[in-house]
Write an enzyme that holds these catalytic residues in place. Structure first.
Site, short mmCIF file in Angstrom:
data_model
loop_
_atom_site.label_atom_id
_atom_site.label_comp_id
_atom_site.label_asym_id
_atom_site.label_seq_id
_atom_site.Cartn_x
_atom_site.Cartn_y
_atom_site.Cartn_z
N CYS A 1 0.83 -1.20 0.00
CA CYS A 1 0.00 0.00 0.00
C CYS A 1 0.87 1.25 0.00
CB CYS A 1 -0.95 0.00 1.20
SG CYS A 1 -2.35 -1.12 0.96
N CYS B 1 -2.66 -4.52 7.69
CA CYS B 1 -2.55 -3.18 7.11
C CYS B 1 -3.81 -2.38 7.39
CB CYS B 1 -2.34 -3.31 5.60
SG CYS B 1 -2.34 -1.74 4.71
N ASP C 1 -49.83 -25.21 -31.06
CA ASP C 1 -50.68 -25.71 -29.97
C ASP C 1 -50.32 -27.14 -29.62
OD1 ASP C 1 -53.71 -24.04 -31.16
OD2 ASP C 1 -52.07 -23.35 -29.87
#
Lengths: 533, 148
Positions: A24, A113, A348
């Site tokens: 990070c 973190c 049908d």
């Protein structure tokens, strides 16, 4: 390929002190080198510490490909004095100095973190990769590539925002700015790290367009309530939840973060974010394959078979159906979760479909198997045809989703031909019906037939009978072949439907007529492509 | 002595077609139809019935005693044809206006009076409340025997 420079030093120190993981930290220093992120966690931690211990005069760059052993003397100085040059008057918060008790500096337990909550830590490790691949392999899917999608808990966006503000302020002291877009996105970095590992383990490449999706949902129950303050600050971003799911969706949280003013944000959320005790948890690992489409044409030889299952009040009125007879075997072979059957019109229960049959397409949802050769498809077709004499299929093939459009356009535009067995009350002779053969483009006005009026709107339809051809049988019977526009009600054209279809065979012959049998002789759609079976 | 309406109700699924039953006076020999009027009151004409959508919104709602039309015969008699079932009026037969003969020639098919759609919940009880052809004939027979 940027790497850390002098100006990054205070940021690195600040973030390391406040509990942010090395990856990070690299993100917030806008380091764009993918390879760097893939380095083992321990190495990255070591390199960052090295970078910090380097003398300011040295102006060293940290690039892990070339590790300069720091000057021993300087190192010793530092360990004696402690991080003397690190003054952090956190305008936002007092930051504890590095030597305060146990920190992430030592080899002891890795702290979770405070920004990624472990995503760029634990969840980049080989154990997690193995866990994901185990799930994928046990699910027994056939795939040639994968797309890995990750759902992150919304509070990560909040923490990211807080950290950005922190870093922005620190850089402001150096007269530098930091745009939000310059920071490397967490998801992007995560994919840089995990894609190659997954790819290696699964043996196929990662591809954003892949139909095979492996998805992981992460959650962090410990910090779930962190988003709540946004609801009071930006209430209109959060709509009442459907299905009792959380209102704080990722999208809603991001929207609120865009709206909220910096000052308001800082009032309600700690900056830097607190260090959590626990990692995220991977709630679900799921696999999903994109749908495949199988098309063909079907013949129907039964006068007692509905197209779709006929169930009223939970009771099945007639056994089986066209779609079930066709899909049953496809579902088994493709190992799909479910199917969607559609066709170019339908007939049908009591009507047969002869000739080349009616085009149909089946969408197989989340199939485990996707690759079939032409031979295998032929085999499948044979299996279906062997299993029932009520229906038969032909031209069975895999098609794309876009091909379905061709089938549906056929439903509205193309002609159909029929064969009707007609009864009349008063006697007829050959001459009485001969004139029918000469009638071309006969226009009908058909009100919605009574037999479907309960579920269709009342309307009048204009339809055209293009041609007719009669076959005399006896004084009360004849066969009529017709070619009609799509959407024509044939039965109603014969018996007149209480006079609501005009003209009709009865009115044309000046008798009462009724239909005894109807067959579809052709559906004039040239899709799907004919195969030479 | 209760009035027998001599209505016939043919049903398809839930749809009901109202026609004259065979014993209706208008269908007996010698009767000629002078006029058929769907205007059953100052405010209500069955011809103005308009329905839209699958659920037939906007339909005139009929109760058992709601008049569908009034028919006059040339011998001066006037007959009111009642709905006899509850439901939404879907359509009235306009063909009999232009061609009254079909009402007598083909009362059970082209000469129908109206199409009605009962409420879903009521459709079963309505069909059960009707007389079958056989039962109808028995009722007629009884009346004939009792009145003679």
């Amino acid at each position: 390929m940027s790497s850390l420079t002098e100006k990054d030093r205070p940021i690195v120190q600040l973030l390391l002190n406040t509990g942010t993981c090395p990856r990070c930290i690299l993100r917030f220093c806008c380091v764009g080198s993918q390879t760097l992120y893939r380095h083992p966690y321990k190495d990255l931690m070591k390199d960052l510490k090295e970078f910090l211990k380097n003398n300011q005069e040295k102006e060293d760059t940290v690039c892990s490909d070339v590790v300069d052993p720091p000057c021993k003397r300087i190192r010793l100085e530092h360990t004696e004095e402690g991080p003397g040059d690190l003054n952090h008057n956190g305008a936002l918060q007092q930051i504890p100095s590095v030597n305060d008790g146990n920190t992430a500096m030592e080899d002891s337990a890795v702290k979770v973190c405070n920004v990624c909550l472990g995503i760029l830590q634990e969840f980049c490790e080989v154990d997690f990769v193995k866990k994901v691949c185990q799930k994928v392999n046990s699910a027994d899917y056939q795939f040639t590539s994968f797309v890995f999608s990750v759902s992150l808990p919304p509070q990560l966006s909040v923490r990211e925002r807080a950290t950005w503000l922190l870093v922005k302020q620190e850089m402001g002291k150096l007269g530098l700015s930091l745009a939000k877009d310059d920071i490397v996105q967490l998801k992007e970095a995560y994919k840089w790290i995990i894609h190659p590992q997954l790819s290696e383990e699964l043996g196929v490449p990662a591809d954003g367009k892949s139909l095979f999706e492996v998805s992981v949902v992460f959650a962090h129950p410990e910090t779930e309530d962190e988003c709540r303050f946004l609801a009071t600050a930006c209430p209109d971003c959060f709509k009442p939840a459907k299905n009792k799911q959380s209102v704080f969706t990722r999208m809603a949280v991001i929207k609120a973060l865009e709206k909220i003013k910096e000052e308001d944000f800082l009032k309600h959320f700690p900056c830097p974010p607190s260090s959590p005790k626990n990692l995220c948890v991977a709630l679900e690992i799921q696999c999903n394959n994109g749908a495949v489409f199988v098309a063909g044409r079907y013949n129907k030889y039964s006068r007692n078979l509905p197209q779709t299952p006929w169930i009223i009040d939970g009771e099945r009125k007639l056994e089986s159906s066209v779609e079930e007879l066709i899909s049953e075997h496809l579902m088994a072979e493709f190992k799909a979760d479910s199917f969607n059957f559609s066709s170019s019109g339908r007939e049908d229960v009591d009507v047969r479909t002869l000739g080349n049959g009616r085009p149909f397409a089946i969408e197989l949802v989340n199939p485990r198997r996707i690759r079939f050769t032409a031979e295998e498809m032929k085999g499948l077709q044979q299996t279906i045809n062997n299993s029932s004499d009520k229906i038969q299929v032909r031209d069975l093939q895999l098609v794309t989703r876009s091909a379905i459009g061709r089938m549906k356009e056929g439903e509205e535009e193309k002609t159909k031909t029929y064969s009707a067995l007609i009864w009349t009350d008063k006697a007829i002779q050959k001459e009485d019906i001969a004139f029918l053969d000469d009638i071309k483009e006969l226009k009908l006005d058909q009100k919605t037939p009574l037999r479907v009026l309960h579920r269709r709107p009342l309307a009048v339809r204009c339809r055209i009978i293009h041609t007719m051809q009669s076959e005399y049988i006896d004084e009360h019977h004849f066969r009529l072949h017709l070619k009609t526009q799509a959407g024509t009600y044939i039965k109603e054209f014969v018996h007149g439907d209480f006079g609501r279809t005009k003209p009709n065979i009865g009115s044309l012959l000046n008798r009462t007529a009724d239909i005894l049998e109807l067959d579809v002789e052709s559906v004039d759609v040239d899709w799907p492509p004919t195969l030479d079976n | 002595f209760s009035q027998l309406q001599h209505n016939n109700c043919i049903s398809f699924c839930r749809i009901c077609v109202i026609t004259l039953a065979e014993a209706h006076p208008l269908l007996q020999n010698g009767k000629t139809i002078k006029s058929i009027n769907y205007q059953i009151s100052a405010n209500c004409s069955r011809l103005q019935n308009k329905v839209s959508g699958k659920s037939k919104r906007g339909a005139q709602f009929l109760t058992e005693l709601a008049p569908l039309c009034r028919i006059s015969s040339s011998d001066g008699e006037e007959y009111t044809i009642y709905s006899c079932i509850r439901g939404r009026l879907i359509e009235v037969n306009e063909n009999i206006l232009s061609n009254p003969a079909i009402l007598q020639e083909k009362p059970s098919t082209e000469g129908y009076i109206a199409v009605v759609l009962p409420k879903f919940e009521e459709s079963k009880s309505i069909t059960q409340g009707l007389l079958t052809q056989k039962e109808y004939k028995e009722v007629l027979l009884k009346r004939l025997n009792s009145s003679s």
